[in-house]
Design a protein around this motif. Structure first.
Motif, PDB file in Angstrom:
ATOM      1  N   LEU A 187      -5.890   6.126   1.360  1.00 49.32           N
ATOM      2  CA  LEU A 187      -4.762   5.678   2.180  1.00 49.32           C
ATOM      3  C   LEU A 187      -4.423   6.716   3.249  1.00 49.32           C
ATOM      4  O   LEU A 187      -3.765   6.413   4.233  1.00 49.32           O
ATOM      5  N   HIS A 188      -4.842   7.956   3.043  1.00 52.67           N
ATOM      6  CA  HIS A 188      -4.622   8.992   4.060  1.00 52.67           C
ATOM      7  C   HIS A 188      -5.766   9.033   5.061  1.00 52.67           C
ATOM      8  O   HIS A 188      -5.562   9.213   6.249  1.00 52.67           O
ATOM      9  N   ALA A 213      -9.686  -4.215   6.140  1.00 52.36           N
ATOM     10  CA  ALA A 213      -8.763  -5.117   6.846  1.00 52.36           C
ATOM     11  C   ALA A 213      -7.346  -4.976   6.280  1.00 52.36           C
ATOM     12  O   ALA A 213      -6.359  -4.942   7.023  1.00 52.36           O
ATOM     13  N   LEU A 214      -7.258  -4.872   4.953  1.00 46.34           N
ATOM     14  CA  LEU A 214      -5.953  -4.713   4.296  1.00 46.34           C
ATOM     15  C   LEU A 214      -5.306  -3.399   4.734  1.00 46.34           C
ATOM     16  O   LEU A 214      -4.115  -3.328   5.034  1.00 46.34           O
ATOM     17  N   SER A 254      -1.887  -2.720   7.154  1.00 47.26           N
ATOM     18  CA  SER A 254      -0.727  -1.938   6.705  1.00 47.26           C
ATOM     19  C   SER A 254      -0.383  -0.861   7.742  1.00 47.26           C
ATOM     20  O   SER A 254       0.505  -0.039   7.523  1.00 47.26           O
ATOM     21  N   GLY A 255      -1.103  -0.859   8.846  1.00 47.52           N
ATOM     22  CA  GLY A 255      -0.799   0.084   9.923  1.00 47.52           C
ATOM     23  C   GLY A 255      -1.455   1.434   9.717  1.00 47.52           C
ATOM     24  O   GLY A 255      -0.939   2.461  10.144  1.00 47.52           O
ATOM     25  N   GLY A 256      -2.603   1.464   9.013  1.00 45.41           N
ATOM     26  CA  GLY A 256      -3.239   2.763   8.758  1.00 45.41           C
ATOM     27  C   GLY A 256      -2.359   3.554   7.813  1.00 45.41           C
ATOM     28  O   GLY A 256      -1.445   3.027   7.237  1.00 45.41           O
ATOM     29  N   ASN A 257      -2.625   4.795   7.661  1.00 41.38           N
ATOM     30  CA  ASN A 257      -1.922   5.700   6.732  1.00 41.38           C
ATOM     31  C   ASN A 257      -0.535   5.272   6.253  1.00 41.38           C
ATOM     32  O   ASN A 257       0.475   5.737   6.759  1.00 41.38           O
ATOM     33  N   PRO A 258      -0.450   4.381   5.246  1.00 36.16           N
ATOM     34  CA  PRO A 258       0.860   3.933   4.773  1.00 36.16           C
ATOM     35  C   PRO A 258       1.502   4.916   3.809  1.00 36.16           C
ATOM     36  O   PRO A 258       2.671   4.782   3.460  1.00 36.16           O
ATOM     37  N   ALA A 259       0.752   5.900   3.344  1.00 34.06           N
ATOM     38  CA  ALA A 259       1.307   6.816   2.341  1.00 34.06           C
ATOM     39  C   ALA A 259       2.463   7.629   2.917  1.00 34.06           C
ATOM     40  O   ALA A 259       3.383   7.998   2.202  1.00 34.06           O
ATOM     41  N   LEU A 305       0.804  -1.231   0.000  1.00 31.78           N
ATOM     42  CA  LEU A 305       0.000   0.000   0.000  1.00 31.78           C
ATOM     43  C   LEU A 305       0.839   1.285   0.000  1.00 31.78           C
ATOM     44  O   LEU A 305       0.457   2.257  -0.646  1.00 31.78           O
ATOM     45  N   PRO A 306       1.989   1.340   0.686  1.00 31.09           N
ATOM     46  CA  PRO A 306       2.810   2.558   0.576  1.00 31.09           C
ATOM     47  C   PRO A 306       3.203   2.877  -0.877  1.00 31.09           C
ATOM     48  O   PRO A 306       3.242   4.043  -1.271  1.00 31.09           O
TER      49      PRO A 306
END
Length: 255
Positions: A228-229, A240-241, A245-250, A201-202
């Motif tokens: 993603l933000h 869930a995905l 990814s730990g929330g805000n991956p951007a 996702l990042p």
């Protein structure tokens, strides 16, 4: 963003391997100049969709259109000038006993295009490699340099659409950002459309405008990269995905 034409249209796309259907009823529309991601866990059918568009997965039904041209089920030489694919493993996709010069010249030879030496030099420069690399063999290059050569080869025929299959996942983390920055720069300079497969996702946050989230061969949600933000996903699988990814991956990719 005012896109007017579709670069890639998939309509009710179903893809099978033998009797097993791996992609179910996928419909999506990638605008010209857009960078669009197919996201999901491995085995979700993402790479199979790229292969079908590229002509490497012949067993499909539905519609595939690239820059207004319907895609047939056979390899179509003219298609190579419109659309090219960059694979995950740059070592596997380059011929071990051919020099970089030979690898980059080959598409020009196949299509009867002249001025080869100048075009090879120009394309190497575009991907950040100087003259010294021209007569080296793949084993003499690092993973990142090999992927730069693979990207250069994909661009030799000046396609407008690029299919990117996890283009950095086989590379060291330190090199991944360099290649992603290069792809971003090339898209801007050459007006390219990207359809990119990734589970990361990042990478989507850094590279893409929109994404289709896939689960078990189906698109469960199409979302803007801004999700993603702000976490504005609606489908439980997407959420869930995103949470995994730990929330805000951007933020990570910007670092």
């Amino acid at each position: 963003m005012g896109w007017n034409m579709s670069a890639i249209v998939l309509k009710d796309l179903n893809i099978s391997y033998g009797t097993t259907r791996v992609v179910h009823d996928v419909t999506l529309d990638v605008a010209e100049g857009e960078s669009f991601a197919l996201v999901g866990e491995s085995g979700s059918g993402k790479s199979t969709i790229l292969k079908a568009i590229a002509g490497l997965a012949p067993d499909w039904t539905g519609e595939i259109t690239v820059l207004g041209q319907p895609r047939g089920h056979r390899v179509d030489r003219g298609f190579a000038t419109t659309c090219q694919m960059v694979f995950q493993d740059p070592y596997g996709s380059l011929h071990p006993r051919r020099t970089v010069d030979a690898v980059l010249s080959e598409p020009l030879e196949v299509h009867g295009l002249g001025n080869r030496a100048a075009r090879v030099v120009e394309m190497l420069a575009a991907v950040g490699l100087d003259q010294r690399f021209r007569f080296r063999f793949p084993h003499q290059l690092s993973g990142g340099q090999r992927q730069r050569v693979a990207i250069a080869r994909a661009l030799m025929l000046e396609p407008k659409v690029m299919l990117l299959d996890e283009p950095t996942s086989a590379l060291d983390v330190s090199v991944q950002a360099e290649i992603l920055n290069l792809l971003k720069k090339l898209r801007r300079e050459q007006g390219l459309t990207y359809l990119m497969v990734t589970h990361n996702l990042p990478v989507v946050g850094f590279m893409c405008d929109r994404m289709a989230l896939m689960n078990k061969g189906r698109v469960v949600e199409i979302a803007p990269a801004t999700a993603l933000h702000d976490g504005s996903f609606t489908d439980p699988y997407s959420r869930a995905l995103y949470a995994a990814s730990g929330g805000n991956p951007a933020r990570e990719a910007q670092a």
